[in-house]
Design a protein around this motif. Sequence first.
Motif, PDB file in Angstrom:
ATOM      1  N   ASP A  96     -51.486 -46.293 -20.231  1.00  0.00           N
ATOM      2  CA  ASP A  96     -51.845 -47.239 -19.178  1.00  0.00           C
ATOM      3  C   ASP A  96     -50.680 -48.163 -18.855  1.00  0.00           C
ATOM      4  OD1 ASP A  96     -52.114 -48.392 -21.708  1.00  0.00           O
ATOM      5  OD2 ASP A  96     -53.589 -49.860 -21.027  1.00  0.00           O
ATOM      6  N   LYS A  97     -49.895 -48.503 -19.881  1.00  0.00           N
ATOM      7  CA  LYS A  97     -48.748 -49.410 -19.667  1.00  0.00           C
ATOM      8  C   LYS A  97     -47.546 -48.664 -19.093  1.00  0.00           C
ATOM      9  CE  LYS A  97     -50.165 -51.884 -23.889  1.00  0.00           C
ATOM     10  NZ  LYS A  97     -51.098 -50.831 -24.344  1.00  0.00           N
TER      11      LYS A  97
ATOM     12  N   SER B 256     -49.206 -50.970 -12.596  1.00  0.00           N
ATOM     13  CA  SER B 256     -49.626 -51.788 -11.457  1.00  0.00           C
ATOM     14  C   SER B 256     -51.131 -52.021 -11.436  1.00  0.00           C
ATOM     15  CB  SER B 256     -49.199 -51.120 -10.142  1.00  0.00           C
ATOM     16  OG  SER B 256     -49.797 -49.851 -10.001  1.00  0.00           O
ATOM     17  N   LEU B 257     -51.878 -51.315 -12.280  1.00  0.00           N
ATOM     18  CA  LEU B 257     -53.330 -51.456 -12.316  1.00  0.00           C
ATOM     19  C   LEU B 257     -53.743 -52.501 -13.343  1.00  0.00           C
ATOM     20  CD1 LEU B 257     -54.403 -47.683 -12.205  1.00  0.00           C
ATOM     21  CD2 LEU B 257     -54.154 -49.275 -10.285  1.00  0.00           C
ATOM     22  N   SER B 258     -54.961 -52.996 -13.206  1.00  0.00           N
ATOM     23  CA  SER B 258     -55.498 -53.908 -14.208  1.00  0.00           C
ATOM     24  C   SER B 258     -55.666 -53.156 -15.528  1.00  0.00           C
ATOM     25  CB  SER B 258     -56.853 -54.449 -13.754  1.00  0.00           C
ATOM     26  OG  SER B 258     -57.821 -53.402 -13.739  1.00  0.00           O
ATOM     27  N   PRO B 259     -55.782 -53.866 -16.649  1.00  0.00           N
ATOM     28  CA  PRO B 259     -55.958 -53.156 -17.930  1.00  0.00           C
ATOM     29  C   PRO B 259     -57.135 -52.189 -17.925  1.00  0.00           C
ATOM     30  CG  PRO B 259     -55.419 -55.456 -18.328  1.00  0.00           C
ATOM     31  CD  PRO B 259     -55.607 -55.318 -16.852  1.00  0.00           C
ATOM     32  N   ALA B 260     -58.267 -52.612 -17.360  1.00  0.00           N
ATOM     33  CA  ALA B 260     -59.443 -51.724 -17.331  1.00  0.00           C
ATOM     34  C   ALA B 260     -59.193 -50.509 -16.451  1.00  0.00           C
ATOM     35  CB  ALA B 260     -60.666 -52.494 -16.837  1.00  0.00           C
ATOM     36  N   ALA B 261     -58.621 -50.738 -15.257  1.00  0.00           N
ATOM     37  CA  ALA B 261     -58.351 -49.623 -14.345  1.00  0.00           C
ATOM     38  C   ALA B 261     -57.255 -48.714 -14.904  1.00  0.00           C
ATOM     39  CB  ALA B 261     -57.949 -50.160 -12.973  1.00  0.00           C
ATOM     40  N   GLY B 262     -56.267 -49.309 -15.577  1.00  0.00           N
ATOM     41  CA  GLY B 262     -55.203 -48.506 -16.172  1.00  0.00           C
ATOM     42  C   GLY B 262     -55.727 -47.596 -17.272  1.00  0.00           C
TER      43      GLY B 262
ATOM     44  N   LYS C 235     -59.287 -53.119 -27.534  1.00  0.00           N
ATOM     45  CA  LYS C 235     -59.299 -53.983 -26.356  1.00  0.00           C
ATOM     46  C   LYS C 235     -60.565 -54.831 -26.234  1.00  0.00           C
ATOM     47  CE  LYS C 235     -56.299 -50.744 -23.916  1.00  0.00           C
ATOM     48  NZ  LYS C 235     -56.153 -49.770 -22.815  1.00  0.00           N
TER      49      LYS C 235
ATOM     50  N   ASN D  87     -67.289 -50.655 -18.259  1.00  0.00           N
ATOM     51  CA  ASN D  87     -66.811 -51.567 -17.218  1.00  0.00           C
ATOM     52  C   ASN D  87     -67.951 -52.041 -16.320  1.00  0.00           C
ATOM     53  OD1 ASN D  87     -64.216 -51.278 -18.168  1.00  0.00           O
ATOM     54  ND2 ASN D  87     -63.624 -49.743 -16.643  1.00  0.00           N
TER      55      ASN D  87
END
Length: 449
Positions: free
Chosen positions: A46-47, A52-58, A273, A398
């Motif tokens: 995700d990183k 560019s996405l939020s942590p949840a979206a990533g 998380k 989510n």
Amino acid sequence: MSTPERPDRPEPAAAPGRTALATLAGTTLEWYDFFLYGTAAALIFDKQFFPSLSPAAGTLAAFSTLAVGFVARPLGGLVFGHFGDRVGRKATLVVSLLLMGIGSTLIGVIPTYDTIGFWAPVLLVVLRIVQGIGLGGEGAGATLMSMEHAPEGKRNLYAGFPQMGTPAGLVLANLVFLGTNALTGDAAFTGWGWRIPFLLSFVLVVIGLAIRLRVTESPSFHRVLEEDDVVRFPLAESLKAGFPRLALTLLAVVANSAVAYVFMVFTLSYGTKQLGHDKQFLVLSVTGAAVLWFATIPVWTRVADRYGRRTMFIGGSVAILAWCAAFFPLLDTGAAGPAVIALAGMGLIIPVTHCVQGSIIADTFPAHVRYSGSSLILQAGAILGGGLAPMISTALLNSGGSSTGVTWYLVAICGVSLAGAVALFRLVPETPARTARPQIGDEAWTAPR
């Protein structure tokens, strides 16, 4: 590839034990690559590929690339199954191992989003597809190779050796992941150290090929050649098993895949998380549970050979449903002790059904179409179960803000599998275990009425 000619002299028979260990080694290496990706998707990708996405979206995006590999697995299963039934098990298993190794090694060198932008996740998806195709050819083929070499009365035991490659690959992947992280430190590991475990795949695949090339072809496939029983379209022929049996077999095995991937992959993301657990603690706990999974498979396969699969499989289906109801409530306490108990319970319960699902699927088909038919069921179950489970679980988390939705999802899919298993064994009553004869053998086979 073309259909091989009938051999003048069959290959000398390999020792069943050596063949079983060779299939275990090959599946361990393939699952190492596959699970390494799952761990990285939960904790790193995700990183590196969706910053560019939020942590949840990533996290959801990273799990989506994980699911792509499952979507590719049926393609690999169909292609390798076709040639495995026409050319032989051994050659297709060698190619599948090469594909997995190449895909994993290249993941270790692709640039990240910060370097090439949009093309980084695109390349990641392409290589994930290569991985999925390779594993799609491995799953059914390794089980058949070991089972078809099995001595009389030990089909479940020998079919269980490739199944042991699943937890063994998870243990190997997690230990390499943790070891590399410890050597490089968190910051360096997140930046570049995560590549090292993927690059190590090249060395492991070379070792796996050296072992696999020494295995002789399956006696069942030799018999197919001798009897001139190779068919042009084995997948179409395998469908003669009938829709009721195919559908019920698929339903019976789908929950095991879903629960296993929530346990092995989603839990890492959720625990770090949402619950604040240390990454190393969770990975080590999952690894310890996988050791239990690995160690108990030979026990349960011996039980199946001695007493039959029906009671054991249905009892295991009930147990996994009950444990799924308790799994997230234990994790949600936030304490280390209940988390270890929750994960260890999965390691003890999952193998009860997992260890014999390969032989149950394989015994649905005759030898001349067994690779194609087994691949169809196995990979369809993998998509409906494991491929979607981490993504569905993340979406439920989510949307609901708690793990309750994930628990109900697991309980529901376990209920469906339990019903499928009960109906399957009623449709196809089990042969008494002490006769040691499979219901569908190599010598004679008819589609169930």
